[in-house]
Design a protein around this motif. Sequence first.
Motif, PDB file in Angstrom:
ATOM      1  N   VAL A  97      -8.975  -2.546   8.254  1.00 47.13           N
ATOM      2  CA  VAL A  97      -8.569  -3.056   9.535  1.00 47.13           C
ATOM      3  C   VAL A  97      -7.569  -2.223   9.900  1.00 47.13           C
ATOM      4  N   TYR A  98      -6.510  -2.092   9.350  1.00 45.67           N
ATOM      5  CA  TYR A  98      -5.478  -1.414   9.403  1.00 45.67           C
ATOM      6  C   TYR A  98      -4.649  -0.318   8.444  1.00 45.67           C
ATOM      7  N   LEU A  99      -4.974  -0.422   7.184  1.00 42.98           N
ATOM      8  CA  LEU A  99      -4.019   0.480   6.297  1.00 42.98           C
ATOM      9  C   LEU A  99      -4.465   1.941   6.290  1.00 42.98           C
TER      10      LEU A  99
ATOM     11  N   HIS B 128       1.300   7.371   6.169  1.00 48.42           N
ATOM     12  CA  HIS B 128       1.180   6.107   6.974  1.00 48.42           C
ATOM     13  C   HIS B 128       0.987   4.948   6.051  1.00 48.42           C
ATOM     14  N   ARG B 129       0.814   5.323   4.554  1.00 36.46           N
ATOM     15  CA  ARG B 129       0.845   4.074   3.608  1.00 36.46           C
ATOM     16  C   ARG B 129       2.066   3.766   3.004  1.00 36.46           C
ATOM     17  N   GLY B 130       3.092   4.487   3.345  1.00 36.48           N
ATOM     18  CA  GLY B 130       4.402   4.195   2.849  1.00 36.48           C
ATOM     19  C   GLY B 130       5.459   4.879   3.155  1.00 36.48           C
ATOM     20  N   GLN B 131       6.627   4.470   4.138  1.00 35.22           N
ATOM     21  CA  GLN B 131       7.432   5.364   4.611  1.00 35.22           C
ATOM     22  C   GLN B 131       8.904   5.251   4.064  1.00 35.22           C
ATOM     23  N   ASP B 132       9.025   4.288   3.084  1.00 32.83           N
ATOM     24  CA  ASP B 132      10.376   3.982   2.323  1.00 32.83           C
ATOM     25  C   ASP B 132      10.695   4.927   1.276  1.00 32.83           C
TER      26      ASP B 132
ATOM     27  N   MET C 100       0.810  -1.340   0.053  1.00 29.93           N
ATOM     28  CA  MET C 100      -0.021   0.067   0.029  1.00 29.93           C
ATOM     29  C   MET C 100       0.802   1.432  -0.015  1.00 29.93           C
ATOM     30  N   CYS C 101       0.823   1.947  -1.203  1.00 34.66           N
ATOM     31  CA  CYS C 101       1.502   3.176  -1.202  1.00 34.66           C
ATOM     32  C   CYS C 101       0.519   4.082  -0.959  1.00 34.66           C
ATOM     33  N   GLY C 102       0.814   5.376  -0.993  1.00 29.45           N
ATOM     34  CA  GLY C 102      -0.046   6.740  -1.203  1.00 29.45           C
ATOM     35  C   GLY C 102       0.301   7.357  -2.205  1.00 29.45           C
ATOM     36  N   ILE C 103      -0.782   7.770  -2.942  1.00 28.94           N
ATOM     37  CA  ILE C 103      -0.901   8.321  -4.322  1.00 28.94           C
ATOM     38  C   ILE C 103      -1.865   9.851  -4.389  1.00 28.94           C
ATOM     39  N   ILE C 104      -1.258  10.711  -4.809  1.00 24.21           N
ATOM     40  CA  ILE C 104      -2.116  12.106  -5.130  1.00 24.21           C
ATOM     41  C   ILE C 104      -1.738  12.740  -6.259  1.00 24.21           C
ATOM     42  N   GLY C 105      -2.645  13.427  -6.909  1.00 20.75           N
ATOM     43  CA  GLY C 105      -2.546  13.856  -8.192  1.00 20.75           C
ATOM     44  C   GLY C 105      -3.655  15.151  -8.150  1.00 20.75           C
ATOM     45  N   ILE C 106      -3.083  16.201  -8.769  1.00 14.79           N
ATOM     46  CA  ILE C 106      -3.787  17.479  -8.855  1.00 14.79           C
ATOM     47  C   ILE C 106      -3.703  18.263 -10.176  1.00 14.79           C
TER      48      ILE C 106
ATOM     49  N   TYR D 117       5.741   2.021  -0.075  1.00 13.75           N
ATOM     50  CA  TYR D 117       6.181   1.018   0.613  1.00 13.75           C
ATOM     51  C   TYR D 117       6.302  -0.144  -0.396  1.00 13.75           C
ATOM     52  N   PRO D 118       7.454  -0.848  -0.542  1.00 18.90           N
ATOM     53  CA  PRO D 118       7.776  -1.654  -1.639  1.00 18.90           C
ATOM     54  C   PRO D 118       6.924  -3.094  -1.573  1.00 18.90           C
ATOM     55  N   THR D 119       6.441  -3.626  -2.361  1.00 21.17           N
ATOM     56  CA  THR D 119       5.958  -4.938  -2.626  1.00 21.17           C
ATOM     57  C   THR D 119       6.301  -5.800  -3.857  1.00 21.17           C
ATOM     58  N   ALA D 120       7.094  -5.024  -4.422  1.00 19.65           N
ATOM     59  CA  ALA D 120       7.669  -5.616  -5.883  1.00 19.65           C
ATOM     60  C   ALA D 120       9.489  -5.115  -5.803  1.00 19.65           C
TER      61      ALA D 120
END
Length: 491
Positions: free
Chosen positions: A256-258, A26-30, A1-7, A74-77
């Motif tokens: 639940v958490y993310l 909180h969705r990605g700290q890396d 789960m990463c966080g994304i935003i576009g404007i 937050y890497p998943t791959a």
Amino acid sequence: MCGIIGIVGVTEVASSLYDGLTVLQHRGQDAAGIVTADGDKLRLHKDNGLVRDVFTQASMSRLRGRLGIGHCRYPTAGSDNADEAQPFYVNSPYGIAFAHNGNLVNTAELRREMFEDDRRHINTDSDSEVLLNVLAHELQIQDRLALSPDHIFKAVAGVHARARGGYACLALIQGYGLLAFRDPHGIRPLVMGERVTPEGREYAVASESVALDVLGFRRLRDVAPGEAVLATLDGGLHTRRCAEGAVHAPCIFEYVYLARPDSMIEDVSVYKARLRMGQKLAEKILRLRPDHGIDAVIPIPDTSRTAASALAEALGVPFREGFVKNRYVGRTFIMPGQGERVKSVRRKLNPVELEFRKKNVLLVDDSIVRGTTSKQIIQMARDAGARQVFFASAAPPVRYPNVYGIDMPAAAELVAAGRTEKEIEQLLGADWLIYQDLKDLIWAVQDGNEELKQFDTSCFSGEYVTGLDQHYLQQIEMLRSDDAKAARRSA
Ligand SMILES: O=P(O)(O)OC[C@H]1O[C@H](OP(=O)(O)OP(=O)(O)O)[C@H](O)[C@@H]1O
Ligand SMILES: NC(=O)CC[C@H](N)C(=O)O
Ligand SMILES: [Mg+2]
């Protein structure tokens, strides 16, 4: 789960993107990154680290333009290398920058197709770079001269036909606008909003509504599963369903958490869903042990607080903040290595001894994944003098890997995999361990929006809504277990 935003704004967007990313942290700290379109140039800045560390005044001042996207990772791959920080960029066609939340389950096949059939070079091990190239190829084969919403939506339909997995995506198409799309099952969240200013109307799309709230955007609605939304630089807003027929199955683990509790996902308040999780757990406790003898309900900060407060209220037992959280330590679960996770639980949480001494306490967490937190916390409660330590999880046992954007790829690392609840209770050292039932968790979310008929519950049920190739789970376990990651880092 990463966080994304576009404007797409009428004035400069970089500082809004930055502020949006700080509430999606909180969705990605890396790693974190922002790209903006500044006239005919794309300005990109990304690196490993928290949002506040990656950007300086100098790097922000370069990010000019009224169209941009941002990402926190937050890497998943692939790896946690800075090269795989997002947004990614390809120069052809048009110049596209891309941010992705989720994870593909057919990356290997797409990677091969990209190279052999579409002649595109992928420079990293990231699935997101592959997905960007699929989009670029699908745009490339549309009419070259006059790019239109119709061409873009056809390209997204082409992406849906090829990609499998969880993906909520934002693409900045140079000279044109912001494209947002979500996988046909709507596994990962994506929400859109508008802000009306004296200079004109602005649009934003983000992983969670909290990012829209803090920027003063009004939440319009979620991007629908399989839908694409195109906000153009000339102020236009175009939408189209680009995939039909797939079951809508949003990820239940977001609730639940993310996600942050102050977000709305699929028109369900995450906060209220967590309250209902607490109520359901209380009902189960009262059913199983009417004379439970619990003196205090103690949450394990942060995420379980909401569920624990409702649980305490329904049990009629005092709610006590027995653990104090060091606010300067981030989320433990999304840290890359087990050694780091174990150490940071102790650094992060410290008991208020008086709340434990000679008491029967019920510790509440939102979920037990690897068991890193619960095992240490139970011991800490005992050391602080608790008489009996009960432990409740607002989610059912996590027994199966997640493959859609949460980095729990190896069943062997999950404390509940292949174990009975009694065995887990013993392993964690609790006097009593209570898990939420899956049907109650589903009810807790569904009660907020009865139109939601199905969820991605794969980490609890082992059922994968996209289907998986035979060897996929073995492969990701091999590539992404903690041991494999550690070996890569030291190589
Ligand atoms: O069983 P585990 O592998 O320990 O994972 C589960 C724990 O990790 C998360 O906390 P985290 O510290 O990440 O974040 P929080 O502060 O939002 O609760 C979650 O809330 C649980 O406490
Ligand atoms: N958690 C995510 O959404 C990760 C996105 C992407 N798969 C990556 O590893 O960068
Ligand atoms: Mg926690």
